[in-house]
Design a protein around this motif. Structure first.
Motif, PDB file in Angstrom:
ATOM      1  N   THR A  36      40.578  51.678  43.718  1.00  0.00           N
ATOM      2  CA  THR A  36      39.397  51.978  42.898  1.00  0.00           C
ATOM      3  C   THR A  36      38.408  52.832  43.675  1.00  0.00           C
ATOM      4  O   THR A  36      38.068  52.524  44.818  1.00  0.00           O
ATOM      5  CB  THR A  36      38.705  50.681  42.438  1.00  0.00           C
ATOM      6  N   LYS A  46      35.978  42.425  39.593  1.00  0.00           N
ATOM      7  CA  LYS A  46      37.085  42.402  40.532  1.00  0.00           C
ATOM      8  C   LYS A  46      37.690  43.803  40.557  1.00  0.00           C
ATOM      9  O   LYS A  46      38.071  44.342  39.505  1.00  0.00           O
ATOM     10  CB  LYS A  46      38.135  41.363  40.124  1.00  0.00           C
ATOM     11  N   LEU A  47      37.746  44.427  41.741  1.00  0.00           N
ATOM     12  CA  LEU A  47      38.179  45.814  41.872  1.00  0.00           C
ATOM     13  C   LEU A  47      39.597  45.880  42.417  1.00  0.00           C
ATOM     14  O   LEU A  47      39.904  45.284  43.452  1.00  0.00           O
ATOM     15  CB  LEU A  47      37.221  46.579  42.800  1.00  0.00           C
ATOM     16  N   SER A  48      40.466  46.621  41.740  1.00  0.00           N
ATOM     17  CA  SER A  48      41.860  46.734  42.181  1.00  0.00           C
ATOM     18  C   SER A  48      41.993  47.759  43.305  1.00  0.00           C
ATOM     19  O   SER A  48      41.113  48.607  43.515  1.00  0.00           O
ATOM     20  CB  SER A  48      42.735  47.129  40.996  1.00  0.00           C
ATOM     21  N   LYS A  49      43.113  47.691  44.018  1.00  0.00           N
ATOM     22  CA  LYS A  49      43.384  48.601  45.131  1.00  0.00           C
ATOM     23  C   LYS A  49      43.356  50.048  44.632  1.00  0.00           C
ATOM     24  O   LYS A  49      43.939  50.377  43.599  1.00  0.00           O
ATOM     25  CB  LYS A  49      44.751  48.270  45.738  1.00  0.00           C
ATOM     26  N   SER A 101      42.821  41.560  44.391  1.00  0.00           N
ATOM     27  CA  SER A 101      41.700  42.453  44.096  1.00  0.00           C
ATOM     28  C   SER A 101      40.513  42.112  44.992  1.00  0.00           C
ATOM     29  O   SER A 101      40.500  41.090  45.666  1.00  0.00           O
ATOM     30  CB  SER A 101      41.292  42.313  42.624  1.00  0.00           C
TER      31      SER A 101
END
Length: 543
Positions: free
Chosen positions: A531, A526-529, A510
């Motif tokens: 987003t 935490k940003l996931s793929k 992330s």
């Protein structure tokens, strides 16, 4: 090689903009987005090539690629290539990629232009390293006179082949002629004769032109030297059959004592030690960590040879050394001259909201505190510079922040510490509250937290910070969280007018969203793929 690589390189450059737009718009693979890429091959002499998570040596290794592995190159920057290999994405050094598969002989490869040079070291051998850095491992040691084939030269390093091995060596130890060969050019090298001119002791001749280089000889006063070249305060010389470097300031055109002009400074000035307490340290060189050669009392007369970067080179009591120039004055302390009598000073008052004001030894936050001044203390101001005032208060000299001085005594009307012209603004944060700090820096202590819509009086704005009064307190806030109209009033507010939509595109794991645009800032999410994010602005690699 030029004919094969050039089209691919140009093709990659032309497609860079399109690639970046597509890859940031949505997390698609290169094939899905129809991105045009280049194909290259891993070319290592031995072992495997590390493919890393990002384009830095310290990044984690995501795969190891064997020699000849075919890779798809998306982009190249600062010596790193962003690639896909064996179904994985990552970064590798461009030094280990080639346009042709290792072992494939092309017309372009045959036409590579090389040069022949020779190892030219004064002593020992020359290290040939795996890459062009001092920390790279040594693959061979080359003796003086070894013939090498040079493929390329960049940033002081030459990529070579010698004794059947490939590697890198420093270009300064290579020459176009074999050592010992006398050429016409070598015969006309112009040298100069000079003499060592030190006042005391001996002159260190070093291996290279830096203070930390090892000492190869000590030269006494009057020693004759042959000077090959001079650069950046260092002279490359030969003396007593040895080669090395010495400081140019200790060389003169005539032998000391010969009656001719020597390197002794022609113009000197007389000054006096002016310390408020104790004594002044005279050091061996112009740095705080240098050894102390003498302690000079207030009023000591000194001869100043030179003044540079806050240090004065002097002679005092028969000794040579360096002292801080801020403790020297042109008149003897206690002597009243016409010039001294006309110094213009101003009177101000300490104006702190709480506690006392620190008066420091010099105009920096880390300087030692010489006194604490209470609110209303009358001070004499000699000068003001870069937010600090040089003052006298209660018979003591020192420095205080100009932010806490006013031209009238606190409580006296009118109060000139309040700016004549102020503006009214409103706190405009999207969530939470706005920190009001003691000074205009992120590390300053927080004096209050202001909620959205809070009305503030702005005294001044500078370098992204506003000096304000809110809820009866004074402090500083970031200007980007203030607007001219109250949030929700329908007027123009400070919210950015133009935004863009982008998507998180990480190959694995992330993406850390941080509190501010620095690596050390705390992680807020935490940003996931994939987003979706709204981008307000981009600067220095951070959005």
């Amino acid at each position: 090689m030029k004919k094969l690589i050039l089209p691919t390189f140009c093709f990659a450059v032309l497609s860079t903009v399109a690639f970046e737009e597509k890859i940031s718009a949505a997390p698609l693979h290169a094939e899905q987005a129809n991105i045009e890429t280049g194909v290259m091959f891993v070319h290592v002499n031995s072992g495997l090539l590390n493919m890393r998570k990002t384009g830095t040596e310290s990044a984690s290794v995501v795969a190891k690629l064997a020699k000849g592995t075919k890779v798809t190159v998306y982009s190249e920057s600062k010596g790193w290539a962003k690639i896909r290999a064996n179904g994985k994405d990552g970064y590798v050094s461009t030094n280990y990629l080639s346009a042709t598969k290792p072992g494939t002989l092309t017309k372009a490869a045959v036409a590579i232009k090389t040069t022949t040079k020779y190892v030219n070291v004064s002593t020992g051998s020359l290290n040939m390293r795996k890459t062009g850095t001092e920390s790279a491992s040594v693959v061979a040691k080359l003796a003086k006179g070894t013939q090498v084939t040079v493929y390329s030269e960049s940033k002081g390093w030459a990529k070579i082949k010698a004794n059947g091995k490939d590697g890198y060596v420093s270009t300064k130890y290579l020459s176009t002629t074999k050592p010992g060969t006398v050429t016409k050019a070598a015969a006309i090298v112009k040298t100069k004769t000079k003499y060592v001119n030190v006042s005391t002791g001996s002159l260190n001749m070093r291996k290279s032109g830096i203070e930390s280089a090892s000492i190869v000889a000590k030269l006494t006063r009057g020693t004759q030297v042959t000077v090959y070249s001079e650069s950046k305060g260092w002279a490359k010389i030969k003396a007593n059959g040895k080669d090395g470097y010495v400081s140019t300031k200790y060389l003169s055109a005539a032998k000391p004592g010969s009656g001719s002009t020597i390197a002794t400074p022609q113009k000197t000035t007389t000054k006096y030690v002016n310390v408020s307490t104790g004594s002044l340290n005279m050091r061996k060189s112009g740095i705080e960590s240098a050894s102390i050669v003498a302690k000079l009392t207030r009023g000591t007369q000194v001869t100043v040879y030179a003044d540079s970067k806050g240090w004065a080179k002097i002679k005092a009591n028969g000794k040579d050394g360096y002292v801080s120039n801020k403790y020297l004055s042109t008149t003897k302390p206690g002597t009243v001259t016409k010039a001294a009598a006309t110094v213009k000073t101003t009177t101000k008052y300490v104006n702190v909201s709480t506690g006392s004001l620190n008066m420091r030894k010099s105009g920096i936050e880390s300087a030692s505190i010489v006194a604490k001044l209470s609110k209303g203390t009358k001070v004499t101001v000699y000068s003001e510079s870069k937010g600090w005032a040089k003052i006298k208060a209660n018979g003591i000299d020192g420095y205080v922040s100009t932010d806490y001085l006013s031209t009238t005594k606190p409580g006296t009307a009118p109060n000139p510490t309040i700016p004549e012209k102020t503006t009214t603004k409103y706190v405009n944060v999207s969530s939470g509250s706005l920190n009001m700090r003691k000074s205009g820096t992120e590390s300053a202590s927080i004096v209050a937290k202001l909620s959205k819509g809070t009305k503030v009086t702005v005294y001044s704005e500078s370098k992204g910070w506003a000096k304000i009064k809110a809820n009866g307190k004074d402090g500083y806030v970031s200007t980007k969280y203030l607007s001219a109209a109250k949030p929700g009033s329908g007027s123009t507010i400070a919210t950015p007018q133009k935004t863009t939509t982008k998507y998180v595109n990480v190959s694995t794991g992330s993406l850390n969203m941080r509190k501010s645009g620095i690596e050390s800032a705390s992680i807020v999410a935490k940003l996931s793929k994939g987003t979706k994010v709204t981008v307000y602005s981009e600067s220095k690699g951070w959005a």
